[in-house]
Design a protein around this motif. Structure first.
Motif, PDB file in Angstrom:
ATOM      1  N   GLU A 119       0.852  -1.188   0.000  1.00  0.00           N
ATOM      2  CA  GLU A 119       0.000   0.000   0.000  1.00  0.00           C
ATOM      3  C   GLU A 119       0.888   1.239   0.000  1.00  0.00           C
ATOM      4  OE1 GLU A 119      -3.085   0.286  -0.322  1.00  0.00           O
ATOM      5  OE2 GLU A 119      -4.079  -1.556   0.330  1.00  0.00           O
ATOM      6  N   PRO A 120       0.819   2.085  -1.036  1.00  0.00           N
ATOM      7  CA  PRO A 120       1.705   3.242  -1.100  1.00  0.00           C
ATOM      8  C   PRO A 120       1.659   4.124   0.142  1.00  0.00           C
ATOM      9  CG  PRO A 120       0.613   2.935  -3.199  1.00  0.00           C
ATOM     10  CD  PRO A 120      -0.016   1.957  -2.244  1.00  0.00           C
ATOM     11  N   GLY A 121       0.482   4.273   0.739  1.00  0.00           N
ATOM     12  CA  GLY A 121       0.361   5.127   1.910  1.00  0.00           C
ATOM     13  C   GLY A 121       1.082   4.613   3.136  1.00  0.00           C
ATOM     14  N   VAL A 123       4.120   3.061   2.901  1.00  0.00           N
ATOM     15  CA  VAL A 123       5.543   2.946   2.581  1.00  0.00           C
ATOM     16  C   VAL A 123       6.295   4.153   3.132  1.00  0.00           C
ATOM     17  CG1 VAL A 123       7.238   2.897   0.705  1.00  0.00           C
ATOM     18  CG2 VAL A 123       5.126   1.568   0.519  1.00  0.00           C
ATOM     19  N   VAL A 125       9.149   6.878   3.273  1.00  0.00           N
ATOM     20  CA  VAL A 125       9.917   7.567   2.240  1.00  0.00           C
ATOM     21  C   VAL A 125      11.164   8.184   2.844  1.00  0.00           C
ATOM     22  CG1 VAL A 125       9.899   9.499   0.608  1.00  0.00           C
ATOM     23  CG2 VAL A 125       7.868   8.050   0.864  1.00  0.00           C
ATOM     24  N   ARG A 146       8.710   1.784  -5.062  1.00  0.00           N
ATOM     25  CA  ARG A 146       7.780   1.799  -3.920  1.00  0.00           C
ATOM     26  C   ARG A 146       7.668   3.206  -3.336  1.00  0.00           C
ATOM     27  NH1 ARG A 146       9.637  -3.419  -2.718  1.00  0.00           N
ATOM     28  NH2 ARG A 146      11.473  -2.615  -1.667  1.00  0.00           N
ATOM     29  N   GLN A 147       8.826   3.805  -3.097  1.00  0.00           N
ATOM     30  CA  GLN A 147       8.826   5.133  -2.477  1.00  0.00           C
ATOM     31  C   GLN A 147       8.295   6.202  -3.422  1.00  0.00           C
ATOM     32  OE1 GLN A 147      12.148   6.375  -0.106  1.00  0.00           O
ATOM     33  NE2 GLN A 147      12.677   4.292   0.514  1.00  0.00           N
ATOM     34  N   GLU A 149       5.918   5.760  -5.660  1.00  0.00           N
ATOM     35  CA  GLU A 149       4.466   5.615  -5.566  1.00  0.00           C
ATOM     36  C   GLU A 149       3.931   6.292  -4.310  1.00  0.00           C
ATOM     37  OE1 GLU A 149       2.542   1.880  -6.062  1.00  0.00           O
ATOM     38  OE2 GLU A 149       3.999   1.127  -7.505  1.00  0.00           O
ATOM     39  N   ALA A 150       4.652   6.121  -3.194  1.00  0.00           N
ATOM     40  CA  ALA A 150       4.217   6.699  -1.928  1.00  0.00           C
ATOM     41  C   ALA A 150       4.164   8.218  -2.002  1.00  0.00           C
ATOM     42  CB  ALA A 150       5.151   6.247  -0.808  1.00  0.00           C
ATOM     43  N   SER A 153       1.174   9.242  -4.201  1.00  0.00           N
ATOM     44  CA  SER A 153      -0.129   8.916  -3.607  1.00  0.00           C
ATOM     45  C   SER A 153      -0.510   9.893  -2.504  1.00  0.00           C
ATOM     46  CB  SER A 153      -0.130   7.489  -3.068  1.00  0.00           C
ATOM     47  OG  SER A 153       0.732   7.361  -1.955  1.00  0.00           O
ATOM     48  N   ALA A 154       0.483  10.588  -1.949  1.00  0.00           N
ATOM     49  CA  ALA A 154       0.216  11.576  -0.895  1.00  0.00           C
ATOM     50  C   ALA A 154      -0.185  12.929  -1.478  1.00  0.00           C
ATOM     51  CB  ALA A 154       1.452  11.733  -0.010  1.00  0.00           C
TER      52      ALA A 154
END
Length: 304
Positions: A119-121, A123, A125, A146-147, A149-150, A153-154
């Motif tokens: 889930e990106p939220g 992860v 960063v 991964r990071q 995407e995080a 997504s924010a």
């Protein structure tokens, strides 16, 4: 008459990317391709020159333009994502990032892995890691995605964001990776193929299919990650058999090693992707077993 979309493609002017651009132009979209000037876009697309690693240069390259869709083909780090988010938030209707199956590289699952596994939220960063270092980035490819995407997504409603987690891509006469060539050379000469003690199957997608999916994703309104993989798993034995079919009498000779240096697609962990979310949203996937012979022939320059 449907209004033409303003679409920006960041990077990706070869292999998958060039197929995406061709499809967008054929659909009547007004396409701008952003890169550092290393290669011009195909006829019909506008060329914007700028370094996506430099926030000022990126902003200057785009100017005051707004876009219906941004397709980011070359975002590898959270730093790149943070710069892009700063530039495009508030003037982009939809931001689609090409991600990777490697976001799941920490998994080892007997079942197909769904998007909820990462889930990106959730992860963490870290912008201070040496993301500028090519060796570090290569070793942390999945983590960088991964990071990234995080970070996107924010962004919230000012930057509607989706990521396409792409399976291992096969096919095309312009496949520049050399991975199938690795097997062709060894099977043709009878040389050993280095594999770990346990090799697991994986999910794959044809180059034309992922180009179709990225263009489809550009026109949808879902947010969050979607897995992009053809139906069915492919073992290394099956892949090698498809290559060996082009070399009469040739066969794969495997050599088990404990070394980290193993052949492409010789996976130690099992994390095949579940494609059901994209299917539910309306994308129709092919079967890996049906397109594999064609994909191998395309890349090796052989007859099917």
């Amino acid at each position: 008459m449907t209004k033409a979309r303003e679409v920006l493609v960041i990077g990706g002017n070869r292999y998958v990317g060039k197929r995406v651009i061709d499809r967008l132009l054929a659909a009547g979209d007004r396409v701008t391709v952003l890169n550092r000037g290393s290669s011009p876009p195909p006829p019909g697309a506008v060329h914007a020159i700028g370094d996506r690693n430099d926030g000022t240069a990126l902003a200057e390259a785009i100017g005051t333009r707004a876009f219906d869709v941004v397709l980011d083909q070359v975002c590898y780090t959270p730093r790149q994502a943070a710069l892009a988010r700063r530039v495009f938030a508030g003037r982009t209707g939809r931001y689609v990032m090409t991600s990777t199956v490697e976001v799941y590289e920490r998994e080892h699952s007997a079942a197909l892995v769904t998007e909820s596994a990462v889930e990106p939220g959730a992860v963490a960063v870290d912008l201070e890691l040496p993301w500028h270092d090519a060796e570090f980035l290569e070793e942390h490819y999945g983590e960088g995605k991964r990071q990234a995407e995080a970070v996107f997504s924010a962004g919230g409603p000012e930057l509607p964001f989706a990521s396409v987690r792409v399976a291992h891509v096969l096919g095309g006469e312009d496949d520049f990776t050399g991975r199938l060539g690795h097997y062709a050379d060894r099977i043709r000469t009878g040389s050993p193929i280095a594999v770990p003690p346990s090799v697991h199957p994986a999910t794959y997608i044809h180059v034309e299919e992922i180009a179709d999916l990225l263009c489809w994703a550009a026109g949808e309104d879902f947010t969050g990650p979607v897995n992009a993989a053809s139906h069915g798993l492919l073992t290394l034995d099956e892949l090698c058999a498809a290559v060996a079919a082009h070399f009469p009498g040739g066969k794969a000779v495997f050599e088990v090693t404990e070394s980290d240096e193993v052949s492409p697609f010789a996976f130690r962990r099992r994390y095949p992707m579940d494609n059901s979310r994209a299917a539910r949203l309306g994308f129709s996937f092919g079967e890996v077993g049906q397109w594999l012979p064609t994909a191998v022939a395309e890349t090796l320059g052989k007859d099917v």
